[in-house]
Design a protein around this motif. Structure first.
Motif, PDB file in Angstrom:
ATOM      1  N   LEU A 157       0.826  -1.210   0.000  1.00 22.07           N
ATOM      2  CA  LEU A 157       0.000   0.000   0.000  1.00 22.07           C
ATOM      3  C   LEU A 157       0.861   1.261   0.000  1.00 22.07           C
ATOM      4  CD1 LEU A 157      -2.807  -1.026   2.534  1.00 22.07           C
ATOM      5  CD2 LEU A 157      -2.867  -1.108   0.037  1.00 22.07           C
ATOM      6  N   GLY A 158       1.941   1.245   0.781  1.00 22.05           N
ATOM      7  CA  GLY A 158       2.813   2.415   0.834  1.00 22.05           C
ATOM      8  C   GLY A 158       3.487   2.688  -0.497  1.00 22.05           C
ATOM      9  N   TYR A 159       3.942   1.628  -1.148  1.00 20.66           N
ATOM     10  CA  TYR A 159       4.603   1.769  -2.446  1.00 20.66           C
ATOM     11  C   TYR A 159       3.655   2.359  -3.489  1.00 20.66           C
ATOM     12  CZ  TYR A 159       7.009   0.355  -6.745  1.00 20.66           C
ATOM     13  OH  TYR A 159       7.615   0.354  -7.968  1.00 20.66           O
ATOM     14  N   ILE A 160       2.443   1.820  -3.551  1.00 20.66           N
ATOM     15  CA  ILE A 160       1.464   2.316  -4.524  1.00 20.66           C
ATOM     16  C   ILE A 160       1.062   3.754  -4.213  1.00 20.66           C
ATOM     17  CG2 ILE A 160      -0.879   2.001  -5.415  1.00 20.66           C
ATOM     18  CD1 ILE A 160      -0.543  -0.993  -4.962  1.00 20.66           C
ATOM     19  N   TYR A 161       0.881   4.041  -2.926  1.00 16.79           N
ATOM     20  CA  TYR A 161       0.452   5.384  -2.527  1.00 16.79           C
ATOM     21  C   TYR A 161       1.496   6.424  -2.913  1.00 16.79           C
ATOM     22  CZ  TYR A 161      -1.181   9.206   0.437  1.00 16.79           C
ATOM     23  OH  TYR A 161      -1.614  10.422   0.900  1.00 16.79           O
TER      24      TYR A 161
END
Length: 314
Positions: A157-161
């Motif tokens: 989620l952090g990478y995509i965000y």
């Protein structure tokens, strides 16, 4: 026509465009610097082993990933090379493109597969190392697996965000939304107009984003049944089980797609749909036009390969 009887088409967002694939070919369309549209085709000519493997449950997912990585990278290479080039300069760069075509195809295919393997290793092993650091606090096998899955989810989620803040990636996410909207419009049996497409959801049960999330969930479930005694043993298990996790996750993805019209069971696909709220954005009308043009071009070429004279082309 009922959705279940329609051909199944897939797609992929690329730079300033969308790629769609059918049984015989994959076609991408991009918007060039001057506003014009340009299409690019890669016929499906998979090795025999991939074609056979795609018919075997739990193995077909891995074969599909390999094929999609190779074909998708060719379309990404096309779009990234062409979208910001003035069409007036095409003639001057054509000789260089022709001379390197073979090397380009081989290079892109190799890089695509290697990049996927490397990214999967990183995504699998980094959370394993982090979870292991918390062993003194969460020593149990179940607790460690749940913790590992939690770190994987946070990493994903952090990478995509973070990526979503990049202007170029944000546009890709918009084209990703346009791709889903076109597929949903087609499956609903509606004419492919901008108005109809824009009225559809930007989420879809068969999305690769859902597949990525299912690898996290399925991985946690599989790892629960396999104990380990050391960090090294845990790492080796994770590496060896990557194909198993991928194969099972693909079958779960297909299952949720088949169950999406059953009220009680359609929620099984909701976690993947939720992730798509990050990996897709609402497209504007001009981006939707590109997606429609790409899909219609793919349909036209698909039909040309199913005529008696070209029936042997796969």
């Amino acid at each position: 026509m009922e959705r279940s009887t329609k051909p199944v088409y897939g797609g992929q967002a690329i730079v300033e465009g969308v790629m769609f694939g059918g049984k015989h070919t994959t076609v991408s369309t991009i918007r060039r610097k001057d506003g014009s549209l340009e299409s690019f085709e890669v016929k499906r000519q998979s090795p025999v082993w991939i074609s056979k493997a795609k018919k075997i449950p739990f193995i077909r997912g891995i074969a599909g990933i390999v094929e999609a990585s190779i074909n998708g990278s060719k379309h990404l290479n096309f779009s990234s090379d062409r979208y910001d080039v003035d069409p007036a300069d095409d003639e001057s760069i054509e000789p260089e493109e022709k001379s390197s075509k073979l090397n380009l195809i081989l290079g892109v295919a190799a890089v695509a597969v290697l990049s996927f393997i490397f990214s999967k290793l990183i995504f699998t092993l980094v959370p394993t190392f982090i979870a292991n650091l918390f062993t003194p606090i969460f020593p149990g096998h179940v607790a460690q697996n749940l913790l590992e899955g939690g770190f994987k989810l946070i990493l994903l989620l952090g990478y995509i965000y973070i990526l979503s803040f990049t202007p170029l990636i944000r546009k890709v996410f918009q084209y990703h939304g346009a791709e889903h909207k076109v597929i949903n419009t087609f499956e609903a049996g509606l004419p492919l107009t901008v108005r109809n497409v824009q009225s559809q959801s930007r989420l879809h049960y068969r999305c690769g984003s859902s597949f990525i999330l299912f690898t996290v969930i399925v991985g946690v479930g599989i790892y629960l049944f396999i104990p380990f005694d050391s960090l090294m043993e845990r790492i080796l298990q994770r590496i060896i089980l990557i194909p198993v996790v991928l194969g099972v996750s693909f079958e779960v993805l297909q299952l949720t797609n088949r169950l999406r019209d059953i009220p009680v069971l359609k929620w099984l696909g909701y976690p993947g749909l939720a992730l798509q709220l990050l990996t897709t954005k609402e497209p504007n009308d001009t981006q939707t036009e590109v997606a429609i043009a790409s899909f219609e071009e793919m349909l036209t070429r698909e039909q040309s390969y199913t005529t008696p004279a070209k029936a042997d082309i796969v």
